[in-house]
Design a protein around this motif. Structure first.
Motif, PDB file in Angstrom:
ATOM      1  N   ILE A 176       0.850  -1.200   0.000  1.00  0.00           N
ATOM      2  CA  ILE A 176       0.000   0.000   0.000  1.00  0.00           C
ATOM      3  C   ILE A 176       0.889   1.256   0.000  1.00  0.00           C
ATOM      4  O   ILE A 176       0.594   2.251  -0.662  1.00  0.00           O
ATOM      5  CB  ILE A 176      -0.910   0.033   1.271  1.00  0.00           C
ATOM      6  CG1 ILE A 176      -1.580  -1.330   1.523  1.00  0.00           C
ATOM      7  CG2 ILE A 176      -1.910   1.172   1.200  1.00  0.00           C
ATOM      8  CD1 ILE A 176      -2.558  -1.771   0.514  1.00  0.00           C
ATOM      9  N   LYS A 177       1.999   1.177   0.721  1.00  0.00           N
ATOM     10  CA  LYS A 177       2.867   2.345   0.939  1.00  0.00           C
ATOM     11  C   LYS A 177       3.309   3.012  -0.367  1.00  0.00           C
ATOM     12  O   LYS A 177       3.288   4.225  -0.486  1.00  0.00           O
ATOM     13  CB  LYS A 177       4.097   1.894   1.748  1.00  0.00           C
ATOM     14  CG  LYS A 177       5.065   2.985   2.133  1.00  0.00           C
ATOM     15  CD  LYS A 177       6.237   2.365   2.894  1.00  0.00           C
ATOM     16  CE  LYS A 177       7.365   3.331   3.096  1.00  0.00           C
ATOM     17  NZ  LYS A 177       7.203   4.157   4.269  1.00  0.00           N
ATOM     18  N   HIS A 178       3.711   2.194  -1.348  1.00  0.00           N
ATOM     19  CA  HIS A 178       4.264   2.776  -2.572  1.00  0.00           C
ATOM     20  C   HIS A 178       3.259   2.829  -3.716  1.00  0.00           C
ATOM     21  O   HIS A 178       3.626   3.128  -4.844  1.00  0.00           O
ATOM     22  CB  HIS A 178       5.493   1.964  -3.011  1.00  0.00           C
ATOM     23  CG  HIS A 178       6.540   1.889  -1.956  1.00  0.00           C
ATOM     24  ND1 HIS A 178       6.668   0.807  -1.110  1.00  0.00           N
ATOM     25  CD2 HIS A 178       7.473   2.798  -1.576  1.00  0.00           C
ATOM     26  CE1 HIS A 178       7.656   1.035  -0.266  1.00  0.00           C
ATOM     27  NE2 HIS A 178       8.162   2.237  -0.522  1.00  0.00           N
ATOM     28  N   ARG A 180       0.368   4.100  -5.941  1.00  0.00           N
ATOM     29  CA  ARG A 180      -0.556   5.168  -6.373  1.00  0.00           C
ATOM     30  C   ARG A 180      -1.925   4.580  -6.675  1.00  0.00           C
ATOM     31  O   ARG A 180      -2.942   5.241  -6.526  1.00  0.00           O
ATOM     32  CB  ARG A 180       0.020   5.883  -7.598  1.00  0.00           C
ATOM     33  CG  ARG A 180       0.340   4.972  -8.772  1.00  0.00           C
ATOM     34  CD  ARG A 180       1.229   5.666  -9.785  1.00  0.00           C
ATOM     35  NE  ARG A 180       1.667   4.808 -10.866  1.00  0.00           N
ATOM     36  CZ  ARG A 180       2.800   4.994 -11.538  1.00  0.00           C
ATOM     37  NH1 ARG A 180       3.615   5.985 -11.213  1.00  0.00           N
ATOM     38  NH2 ARG A 180       3.134   4.210 -12.541  1.00  0.00           N
ATOM     39  N   VAL A 181      -1.943   3.312  -7.126  1.00  0.00           N
ATOM     40  CA  VAL A 181      -3.224   2.662  -7.428  1.00  0.00           C
ATOM     41  C   VAL A 181      -4.045   2.520  -6.149  1.00  0.00           C
ATOM     42  O   VAL A 181      -5.227   2.868  -6.107  1.00  0.00           O
ATOM     43  CB  VAL A 181      -2.994   1.284  -8.085  1.00  0.00           C
ATOM     44  CG1 VAL A 181      -4.319   0.552  -8.272  1.00  0.00           C
ATOM     45  CG2 VAL A 181      -2.277   1.437  -9.417  1.00  0.00           C
ATOM     46  N   ALA A 182      -3.411   2.034  -5.066  1.00  0.00           N
ATOM     47  CA  ALA A 182      -4.147   1.841  -3.808  1.00  0.00           C
ATOM     48  C   ALA A 182      -4.706   3.157  -3.293  1.00  0.00           C
ATOM     49  O   ALA A 182      -5.863   3.237  -2.877  1.00  0.00           O
ATOM     50  CB  ALA A 182      -3.241   1.209  -2.757  1.00  0.00           C
ATOM     51  N   ARG A 183      -3.897   4.224  -3.339  1.00  0.00           N
ATOM     52  CA  ARG A 183      -4.393   5.531  -2.855  1.00  0.00           C
ATOM     53  C   ARG A 183      -5.626   5.962  -3.641  1.00  0.00           C
ATOM     54  O   ARG A 183      -6.626   6.394  -3.075  1.00  0.00           O
ATOM     55  CB  ARG A 183      -3.296   6.593  -2.980  1.00  0.00           C
ATOM     56  CG  ARG A 183      -2.379   6.605  -1.790  1.00  0.00           C
ATOM     57  CD  ARG A 183      -1.263   7.639  -1.895  1.00  0.00           C
ATOM     58  NE  ARG A 183      -0.358   7.415  -0.786  1.00  0.00           N
ATOM     59  CZ  ARG A 183       0.489   6.385  -0.718  1.00  0.00           C
ATOM     60  NH1 ARG A 183       0.558   5.516  -1.703  1.00  0.00           N
ATOM     61  NH2 ARG A 183       1.266   6.216   0.344  1.00  0.00           N
ATOM     62  N   PRO A 207       1.394   2.640   4.963  1.00  0.00           N
ATOM     63  CA  PRO A 207       1.884   3.970   5.376  1.00  0.00           C
ATOM     64  C   PRO A 207       1.167   4.457   6.632  1.00  0.00           C
ATOM     65  O   PRO A 207       0.001   4.113   6.850  1.00  0.00           O
ATOM     66  CB  PRO A 207       1.538   4.858   4.177  1.00  0.00           C
ATOM     67  CG  PRO A 207       0.381   4.182   3.520  1.00  0.00           C
ATOM     68  CD  PRO A 207       0.549   2.706   3.770  1.00  0.00           C
ATOM     69  N   PRO A 208       1.835   5.265   7.451  1.00  0.00           N
ATOM     70  CA  PRO A 208       1.220   5.749   8.692  1.00  0.00           C
ATOM     71  C   PRO A 208      -0.091   6.487   8.421  1.00  0.00           C
ATOM     72  O   PRO A 208      -1.018   6.433   9.222  1.00  0.00           O
ATOM     73  CB  PRO A 208       2.271   6.709   9.277  1.00  0.00           C
ATOM     74  CG  PRO A 208       3.520   6.471   8.516  1.00  0.00           C
ATOM     75  CD  PRO A 208       3.201   5.770   7.242  1.00  0.00           C
TER      76      PRO A 208
END
Ligand code: CP
Length: 326
Positions: A176-178, A180-183, A207-208
């Motif tokens: 998830i952290k890296h 862009r698709v998940a965001r 990511p936090p």
């Protein structure tokens, strides 16, 4: 200027498409409904409608891409636009020309739209701030920030299988952290009214800020998959990782790889998705990627209709009643 301000015109219509964040449910639903109108164009003998005849669209891909670049090109051609695919490695930017000088030269050629992929988060926003007012910019993926058309083709695919977003439980697994698709997926799912979005992955790849996005966080795949309707898998973004965030790909697969046995924990009619490119045996087992619950290749097909919808909307030419069937 905020991304929301920059992407809407004074009448509240899309002028650029940079990010899902801040858009209304009405706009997202409009994109999905417009894409539905275009979905059959690709199955006809003549795969074209005249909506963007006379328009010139430039694909500016500063990062590798298979699906996004080709489906944007096909979408533009099916709308009858003229398409330029700029080869960045042989363009004058490789001779030191600045990005803005390159864009101003393309503007001087009377182009109407830039489709931009860049490894820097914020690149599409920056370009949208600096182009001439008549030019629309579509973000085809910027760093780890956003990939809005990917998220919209994912929403389109989900809606075709599970028409009521407000009754769904959706899990997003992996890096998830890296991603862009998940965001972009999380923003789209929240805006469309999905009541429960879960993210599943090791602590180092969540990511936090995830807790502020209204998602439920799981560090166990078995727990996170219980009774979900939609399983969104992601590629490990090795190229964006700094330092050792993972012991090994084999260990990641053992803990977070989607296998047939683990998929049984989701609802029996759950669908499995992946934006591609797939790393078989890392985030997903081949038996699942090619199995009966996988809709991964449907996502690719749907990407053309969704990109046709976005391009026609930002250029102010969504199909009028019956026009898409000419
Ligand atoms: N999903 C996606 O963005 O794939 P590409 O990198 O091949 O465009």
């Amino acid at each position: 200027m905020s991304t929301r301000q920059i992407q809407l015109d004074s009448g509240g219509q899309l002028h650029h498409f940079i990010s899902i964040e801040g858009l209304s449910r009405e706009i997202l639903t409009d994109i999905l409904d417009t894409a539905e109108n275009f979905a059959t164009v690709g199955t006809r003998q003549v795969k074209k409608v005249p909506l963007l005849r006379g328009k010139t669209i430039v694909n500016l891909f500063f990062e590798p891409s298979t699906r996004t670049r080709t489906t944007f090109e096909l979408a533009a051609k099916r709308l009858s636009a003229d398409v330029l695919n700029l080869n960045i490695s042989t363009s004058a930017t490789s001779k030191g020309e600045s990005l803005l000088d390159m864009l101003h030269n393309l503007e001087a050629m009377h182009c109407d739209m830039f489709v931009v992929r860049h490894n820097q988060s914020g690149a599409a926003h920056f370009i949208a701030e600096h182009v001439a007012p008549h030019i629309s910019v579509i973000n085809a993926g910027d760093g780890s920030h956003a990939h809005p058309t990917q998220a919209m083709l994912d929403m389109f695919t989900i809606r075709r299988h599970k028409p009521d977003f407000t009754s769904l439980r959706v899990a997003i697994i992996g890096d998830i952290k890296h991603s862009r698709v998940a965001r972009s997926q999380i923003h789209a799912l929240n805006i469309l009214g999905v009541p429960e979005v879960r993210v599943i992955g090791p602590q180092t790849l969540i990511p936090p800020e995830a807790s502020h996005l209204g998602v439920h966080i799981y560090h166990s795949l078995e727990a996170g998959l219980q009774d979900v309707d939609v399983v969104l898998t992601l590629r490990l973004q090795r190229e964006r990782m700094e330092g050792a965030l993972l012991p090994s790909e084999a260990e990641f697969f053992a803990r977070f790889g989607l296998t047939e046995a683990k998929l049984k924990l989701a609802k029996p009619d759950a669908i499995v998705m992946h934006p591609g490119p797939i790393n078989r045996g890392v985030e997903i087992d081949s038996a699942v990627a090619d199995g009966p619950q996988s809709v991964i290749l449907e996502q690719v097909t749907n990407g053309i209709a969704v990109r046709m919808a976005v391009m026609s909307m930002v250029l102010g030419r969504p199909p009028q009643s019956g026009e898409e069937s000419r």
